[in-house]
Scaffold this motif. Structure first.
Motif, PDB file in Angstrom:
ATOM      1  N   LEU A  18      85.441 -10.620 -74.323  1.00  0.00           N
ATOM      2  CA  LEU A  18      84.028 -10.747 -73.950  1.00  0.00           C
ATOM      3  C   LEU A  18      83.620  -9.480 -73.229  1.00  0.00           C
ATOM      4  O   LEU A  18      84.452  -8.834 -72.575  1.00  0.00           O
ATOM      5  CB  LEU A  18      83.795 -11.938 -73.007  1.00  0.00           C
ATOM      6  N   THR A  19      82.333  -9.165 -73.322  1.00  0.00           N
ATOM      7  CA  THR A  19      81.774  -8.070 -72.536  1.00  0.00           C
ATOM      8  C   THR A  19      80.627  -8.604 -71.693  1.00  0.00           C
ATOM      9  O   THR A  19      79.673  -9.175 -72.221  1.00  0.00           O
ATOM     10  CB  THR A  19      81.266  -6.928 -73.428  1.00  0.00           C
ATOM     11  N   THR A  68      88.021  -3.466 -68.581  1.00  0.00           N
ATOM     12  CA  THR A  68      87.494  -2.112 -68.388  1.00  0.00           C
ATOM     13  C   THR A  68      86.086  -2.199 -67.837  1.00  0.00           C
ATOM     14  O   THR A  68      85.220  -2.841 -68.444  1.00  0.00           O
ATOM     15  CB  THR A  68      87.475  -1.330 -69.708  1.00  0.00           C
ATOM     16  N   ILE A  69      85.869  -1.563 -66.704  1.00  0.00           N
ATOM     17  CA  ILE A  69      84.539  -1.493 -66.123  1.00  0.00           C
ATOM     18  C   ILE A  69      83.911  -0.164 -66.507  1.00  0.00           C
ATOM     19  O   ILE A  69      84.582   0.870 -66.563  1.00  0.00           O
ATOM     20  CB  ILE A  69      84.578  -1.664 -64.591  1.00  0.00           C
ATOM     21  N   SER A  70      82.615  -0.204 -66.795  1.00  0.00           N
ATOM     22  CA  SER A  70      81.896   1.015 -67.159  1.00  0.00           C
ATOM     23  C   SER A  70      80.448   0.878 -66.706  1.00  0.00           C
ATOM     24  O   SER A  70      80.005  -0.211 -66.328  1.00  0.00           O
ATOM     25  CB  SER A  70      81.971   1.268 -68.668  1.00  0.00           C
ATOM     26  N   ARG A  71      79.736   1.976 -66.771  1.00  0.00           N
ATOM     27  CA  ARG A  71      78.335   1.949 -66.346  1.00  0.00           C
ATOM     28  C   ARG A  71      77.520   2.895 -67.213  1.00  0.00           C
ATOM     29  O   ARG A  71      78.027   3.922 -67.678  1.00  0.00           O
ATOM     30  CB  ARG A  71      78.202   2.330 -64.881  1.00  0.00           C
ATOM     31  N   LEU A  80      81.571  -5.081 -68.000  1.00  0.00           N
ATOM     32  CA  LEU A  80      82.977  -5.437 -67.863  1.00  0.00           C
ATOM     33  C   LEU A  80      83.476  -5.893 -69.226  1.00  0.00           C
ATOM     34  O   LEU A  80      83.102  -6.976 -69.690  1.00  0.00           O
ATOM     35  CB  LEU A  80      83.190  -6.530 -66.823  1.00  0.00           C
ATOM     36  N   GLN A  81      84.280  -5.064 -69.863  1.00  0.00           N
ATOM     37  CA  GLN A  81      84.912  -5.416 -71.117  1.00  0.00           C
ATOM     38  C   GLN A  81      86.218  -6.127 -70.795  1.00  0.00           C
ATOM     39  O   GLN A  81      87.085  -5.579 -70.103  1.00  0.00           O
ATOM     40  CB  GLN A  81      85.181  -4.155 -71.949  1.00  0.00           C
ATOM     41  N   THR A  90      89.339 -17.877 -66.412  1.00  0.00           N
ATOM     42  CA  THR A  90      88.176 -18.746 -66.324  1.00  0.00           C
ATOM     43  C   THR A  90      87.597 -18.718 -64.916  1.00  0.00           C
ATOM     44  O   THR A  90      88.305 -18.965 -63.939  1.00  0.00           O
ATOM     45  CB  THR A  90      88.549 -20.184 -66.710  1.00  0.00           C
ATOM     46  N   ALA A  91      86.306 -18.386 -64.816  1.00  0.00           N
ATOM     47  CA  ALA A  91      85.657 -18.241 -63.510  1.00  0.00           C
ATOM     48  C   ALA A  91      84.182 -17.928 -63.741  1.00  0.00           C
ATOM     49  O   ALA A  91      83.762 -17.651 -64.863  1.00  0.00           O
ATOM     50  CB  ALA A  91      86.297 -17.116 -62.705  1.00  0.00           C
ATOM     51  N   ILE A  92      83.444 -17.949 -62.654  1.00  0.00           N
ATOM     52  CA  ILE A  92      82.104 -17.366 -62.673  1.00  0.00           C
ATOM     53  C   ILE A  92      82.255 -15.909 -62.253  1.00  0.00           C
ATOM     54  O   ILE A  92      82.900 -15.615 -61.245  1.00  0.00           O
ATOM     55  CB  ILE A  92      81.148 -18.103 -61.732  1.00  0.00           C
ATOM     56  N   TYR A  93      81.664 -15.021 -63.032  1.00  0.00           N
ATOM     57  CA  TYR A  93      81.756 -13.590 -62.778  1.00  0.00           C
ATOM     58  C   TYR A  93      80.435 -13.074 -62.211  1.00  0.00           C
ATOM     59  O   TYR A  93      79.360 -13.403 -62.714  1.00  0.00           O
ATOM     60  CB  TYR A  93      82.112 -12.848 -64.065  1.00  0.00           C
TER      61      TYR A  93
END
Length: 124
Positions: A18-19, A68-71, A80-81, A90-93
Motif C-alpha cells: 500500500l502507499t 519507504t518514506i518520501s516527499r 509512505l510506501q 495493522t494499525a491506524i497510520y
C-alpha cells in the motif's frame, strides 16, 4: 492552522503493498521534517518513518527495508510506501510534522494535533 489529511489505507492481504499519502496545509511544507506514525489497538502510537526537509530518512527497525518514506514538496505531500505487509502492520497510520533533536540527529516528537489517520488492515 496546520492541517494533515491522510489517505490510501485499506484492506490488503499479507505480503501485499500500500502507499499512503498525507497532504499538509497551513505551513511552509518544504521547511518541515515529516513523519509517519501508527497506532494499533491497545498500543501506544509509534513513529515508523521520518524524513527531513533535505530528504534524509530514518526508520523504525520493524519496518526498515520494507517501508519507504518520501516527499514531493511541490505537492505539500509526504508518502509512505509499504511493502511485504504483515498482520502486525495493522494499525491506524498518521502523519505529522516532526521536532528534530539536532544533538541526537533524530526526531524528538510530533508538532501538531493529529489528523483523522488512515486505517491499514493486513489479513493473514
Amino acid at each position: 492552522q496546520v492541517q494533515l489529511v491522510e489517505s490510501g489505507g485499506g484492506l490488503v492481504q499479507s505480503g501485499g503493498s500500500l502507499t499512503l499519502s498525507c497532504i499538509v496545509s497551513g505551513t511552509v511544507f518544504i521547511f518541515n521534517a515529516m513523519g509517519w506514525y501508527r497506532q494499533a489497538p491497545d498500543t501506544e502510537r509509534e513513529l515508523v518513518a521520518a524524513i527531513r526537509s533535505g530528504g534524509s530518512t530514518k526508520y523504525a527497525n520493524s519496518v526498515k527495508g520494507l517501508f519507504t518514506i518520501s516527499r514531493v514538496n511541490a505537492k505539500n505531500t509526504v508518502y509512505l510506501q509499504m511493502n511485504s505487509l504483515k498482520p502486525e502492520d495493522t494499525a491506524i497510520y498518521y502523519c505529522n510534522r516532526l521536532r528534530w533533536d539536532v544533538t541526537s540527529s533524530g526526531p524528538s516528537g510530533p508538532v501538531d494535533n493529529w489528523g483523522q489517520g488512515t486505517q491499514v488492515t493486513v489479513s493473514s
